[in-house]
Design a protein around this motif. Structure first.
Motif, PDB file in Angstrom:
ATOM      1  N   ILE A 283      -2.469  -6.440   2.602  1.00 17.34           N
ATOM      2  CA  ILE A 283      -2.979  -6.589   1.235  1.00 17.34           C
ATOM      3  C   ILE A 283      -1.902  -6.023   0.311  1.00 17.34           C
ATOM      4  O   ILE A 283      -1.651  -4.809   0.308  1.00 17.34           O
ATOM      5  CB  ILE A 283      -4.315  -5.830   1.073  1.00 17.34           C
ATOM      6  CG1 ILE A 283      -5.336  -6.389   2.075  1.00 17.34           C
ATOM      7  CG2 ILE A 283      -4.830  -5.933  -0.358  1.00 17.34           C
ATOM      8  CD1 ILE A 283      -6.290  -5.367   2.599  1.00 17.34           C
ATOM      9  N   GLN A 284      -1.257  -6.912  -0.392  1.00 17.28           N
ATOM     10  CA  GLN A 284      -0.115  -6.497  -1.216  1.00 17.28           C
ATOM     11  C   GLN A 284      -0.530  -6.388  -2.671  1.00 17.28           C
ATOM     12  O   GLN A 284      -1.372  -7.168  -3.150  1.00 17.28           O
ATOM     13  CB  GLN A 284       1.034  -7.504  -1.047  1.00 17.28           C
ATOM     14  CG  GLN A 284       1.566  -7.526   0.394  1.00 17.28           C
ATOM     15  CD  GLN A 284       2.570  -8.639   0.631  1.00 17.28           C
ATOM     16  OE1 GLN A 284       2.306  -9.787   0.310  1.00 17.28           O
ATOM     17  NE2 GLN A 284       3.707  -8.294   1.202  1.00 17.28           N
ATOM     18  N   GLY A 285       0.019  -5.460  -3.366  1.00 18.96           N
ATOM     19  CA  GLY A 285      -0.335  -5.255  -4.773  1.00 18.96           C
ATOM     20  C   GLY A 285       0.308  -3.996  -5.313  1.00 18.96           C
ATOM     21  O   GLY A 285       1.393  -3.603  -4.868  1.00 18.96           O
ATOM     22  N   PHE A 286      -0.384  -3.359  -6.238  1.00 23.67           N
ATOM     23  CA  PHE A 286       0.171  -2.173  -6.894  1.00 23.67           C
ATOM     24  C   PHE A 286      -0.897  -1.095  -7.023  1.00 23.67           C
ATOM     25  O   PHE A 286      -2.096  -1.380  -7.002  1.00 23.67           O
ATOM     26  CB  PHE A 286       0.684  -2.544  -8.297  1.00 23.67           C
ATOM     27  CG  PHE A 286       1.673  -3.678  -8.293  1.00 23.67           C
ATOM     28  CD1 PHE A 286       3.000  -3.467  -7.970  1.00 23.67           C
ATOM     29  CD2 PHE A 286       1.265  -4.979  -8.607  1.00 23.67           C
ATOM     30  CE1 PHE A 286       3.896  -4.522  -7.968  1.00 23.67           C
ATOM     31  CE2 PHE A 286       2.163  -6.022  -8.609  1.00 23.67           C
ATOM     32  CZ  PHE A 286       3.482  -5.807  -8.286  1.00 23.67           C
ATOM     33  N   HIS A 287      -0.429   0.122  -7.177  1.00 22.08           N
ATOM     34  CA  HIS A 287      -1.269   1.292  -7.490  1.00 22.08           C
ATOM     35  C   HIS A 287      -2.355   1.540  -6.432  1.00 22.08           C
ATOM     36  O   HIS A 287      -3.473   1.879  -6.767  1.00 22.08           O
ATOM     37  CB  HIS A 287      -1.918   1.127  -8.889  1.00 22.08           C
ATOM     38  CG  HIS A 287      -0.970   0.655  -9.945  1.00 22.08           C
ATOM     39  ND1 HIS A 287       0.249   1.253 -10.184  1.00 22.08           N
ATOM     40  CD2 HIS A 287      -1.052  -0.390 -10.823  1.00 22.08           C
ATOM     41  CE1 HIS A 287       0.880   0.606 -11.159  1.00 22.08           C
ATOM     42  NE2 HIS A 287       0.113  -0.406 -11.559  1.00 22.08           N
ATOM     43  N   PHE A 288      -2.004   1.389  -5.214  1.00 23.32           N
ATOM     44  CA  PHE A 288      -2.958   1.712  -4.140  1.00 23.32           C
ATOM     45  C   PHE A 288      -2.904   3.205  -3.779  1.00 23.32           C
ATOM     46  O   PHE A 288      -3.780   3.710  -3.082  1.00 23.32           O
ATOM     47  CB  PHE A 288      -2.665   0.897  -2.868  1.00 23.32           C
ATOM     48  CG  PHE A 288      -2.841  -0.596  -3.038  1.00 23.32           C
ATOM     49  CD1 PHE A 288      -3.815  -1.106  -3.887  1.00 23.32           C
ATOM     50  CD2 PHE A 288      -2.044  -1.499  -2.344  1.00 23.32           C
ATOM     51  CE1 PHE A 288      -3.981  -2.475  -4.038  1.00 23.32           C
ATOM     52  CE2 PHE A 288      -2.205  -2.866  -2.488  1.00 23.32           C
ATOM     53  CZ  PHE A 288      -3.174  -3.351  -3.353  1.00 23.32           C
TER      54      PHE A 288
END
Lengths: 238, 237
Positions: B85-90
């Motif tokens: 699960i790729q993205g930001f602010h994890f």
């Protein structure tokens, strides 16, 4: 013997080896009334010409006899020793290897391969070539023995070769050298270890991230790997 | 007559015969003696390595920014498969977090990794077809992904690539397609359309136009999502 001395010049007495003279009579035989000695040709006897071709003339000297005797003595000593030692070593080595493999449960012996590193010099590589079962027969592949790897791995192109569809194999993450991550697909492979076939768990990974590895799962936890530096060989044992 | 003279009177043939006889006379017992010796191995056996469990990083702080899910890669998978699960602010394994895939909350042990730009998790049993991934961190609002496609060994439809065109094999049931393209540099775009399937052969379902695929759903005439699978090598995962 005077009769012999009057023999023609072309008459040559036979050599002792080829034709030794008759033994001397125990006593001088009595002369015949005609003045001839029995058993000897008459004084007017002319022997027929004798060809010298094919007649070997050998002369003996005391030192020659000793030398040949010495050679035969050496032969008699060294030949049995050589044969006995050679035979014993050959047989015992063969039996030793067989016994060693049986007692130690050695499945496969692979000679160590050296690599000459520019900065480190010659270092042996723990590489083994194993036949892997494919849909078209066995295909030999080189594996790196890697106790640091959790599981064995093959480039993912091998999935098709071994009759497995990547799409239906469980997918996981594979962490390679330098903490690079990629997807890995968990399958199985049949390999020949010596003369026996074994099933090993394997993950199929991207080829450019790793070599083919033999890792802990199913391999190091099942077999003992012995790096025999004296014999310069790697032994895979039960 | 000396000993050497006596030897000299023996022919070479007899000497050889005698030599072989003596070799056997002494060689056989010597071999037996050697073979019966106990083999000694001075070196120690290889010690099996311990099986180590990979440690997760300690719980980190809640990121200041709300999580933002970009894509789930790959968008097709089976129960038990891992997805990224790729993205930001994890955040880096934040202490207060929740992850759902297909409506099922993921257990901690099924989260393989959690760092600020990527979460690795296993698709849980019970996840629904066409489900989404939901990420909640702290009190931030939930971030959701696009739907993902689940399949198993019963899946008949196989999706293939032919240039920019996606082609379905055995896609006789396909009636409709819904596809999303884009990435962090390309705005997400959704395309929807009806399909006239070729029951006997290949069915062209979508042209990506060279844009990166985010996900693709196939529907039958009753608007049910049809499972399909792809060749991972062909699709780059």
């Amino acid at each position: 013997m005077d009769n012999l001395s009057s023999a023609p010049a072309n008459y040559i007495a036979p050599a002792p080896v080829s034709s030794p003279p008759p033994a001397a009579p125990a006593a001088t035989p009595a002369s015949s009334p005609m003045g001839q000695t029995p058993g000897y040709p008459p004084t007017n006897f002319v022997p027929p010409p004798v060809s010298t071709s094919g007649v070997k003339i050998t002369t003996y000297t005391g030192s020659g006899k000793s030398l040949r005797g010495l050679i035969k003595l050496a032969l008699l000593i060294l030949l049995p020793i050589g044969l006995a030692v050679g035979g014993a070593l050959t047989v015992s080595r063969y039996i030793f290897e067989t016994t060693y493999k049986q007692t130690k449960g050695v499945l496969l012996v692979v000679p160590m391969k050296d690599t000459n590193w520019a900065d480190l010099g010659v270092v042996f590589e723990p590489l083994v070539s194993l036949p892997v079962k494919t849909t078209t027969g066995y295909q030999t592949n080189q594996f790196l023995l890697d106790s640091g790897a959790v599981v064995s791995s093959l480039p993912r192109e091998w999935a098709t070769k071994t009759g497995q569809d990547l799409a239906f194999l469980p997918r996981s993450t594979f962490r390679g050298f330098g903490s690079t991550t990629s997807f890995a697909y968990q399958g199985e492979m049949m390999v020949m270890l010596g003369e026996q076939e074994f099933k090993l768990p394997v993950v199929f990974t991207e080829a450019n991230t790793t070599k083919s590895l033999l890792g802990r799962k199913g391999f190091f936890e099942t077999y003992s790997i012995y790096f025999n530096h004296k014999e310069k060989q790697i032994e895979i044992r039960e | 007559m000396s000993f050497l003279d006596s030897l000299d009177r023996i022919s070479y043939g007899k000497i050889l015969s005698l030599g072989v006889f003596l070799a056997l006379l002494f060689g056989v017992p010597t071999t037996v003696l050697l073979v019966q010796q106990q083999t000694q191995i001075a070196s120690r056996a290889y010690q099996k390595p311990e099986v180590m469990a990979e440690k997760k990083p300690p719980a980190g702080p809640i990121p200041a920014e709300p999580p933002q899910v970009g894509r789930v890669f790959p968008w097709v998978g089976k129960i038990g498969d891992i997805v990224w699960i790729q993205g930001f602010h994890f955040g880096n394994n934040p202490s207060q977090k929740s992850l759902k895939i297909g409506g099922v909350t993921i257990k901690e042990e099924d989260v393989a990794g959690w760092r600020d730009d990527q979460i690795q998790a296993i698709i849980p049993a019970g996840a629904g077809q066409g489900g989404i991934v939901e990420v909640r961190i702290g009190n931030h609002p939930v971030s959701q992904s696009l739907p993902i496609v689940l399949y198993d060994r019963n899946a008949k439809i196989k999706l293939r690539k032919q240039g920019n065109t996606l082609i379905a094999l055995n896609g006789g049931q396909i009636a409709k397609v819904k596809a999303w393209t884009g990435d962090e540099k390309t705005p997400t775009e959704m395309v929807e359309g009806d399909i006239n399937p070729n029951p006997a052969g290949e069915t062209s379902v979508f042209d990506t136009g060279g844009k990166p695929m985010l996900t693709l759903l196939l529907f039958d005439s009753n608007s049910n999502i049809l499972p399909y699978y792809v060749d991972p090598i062909e699709f780059g995962f």
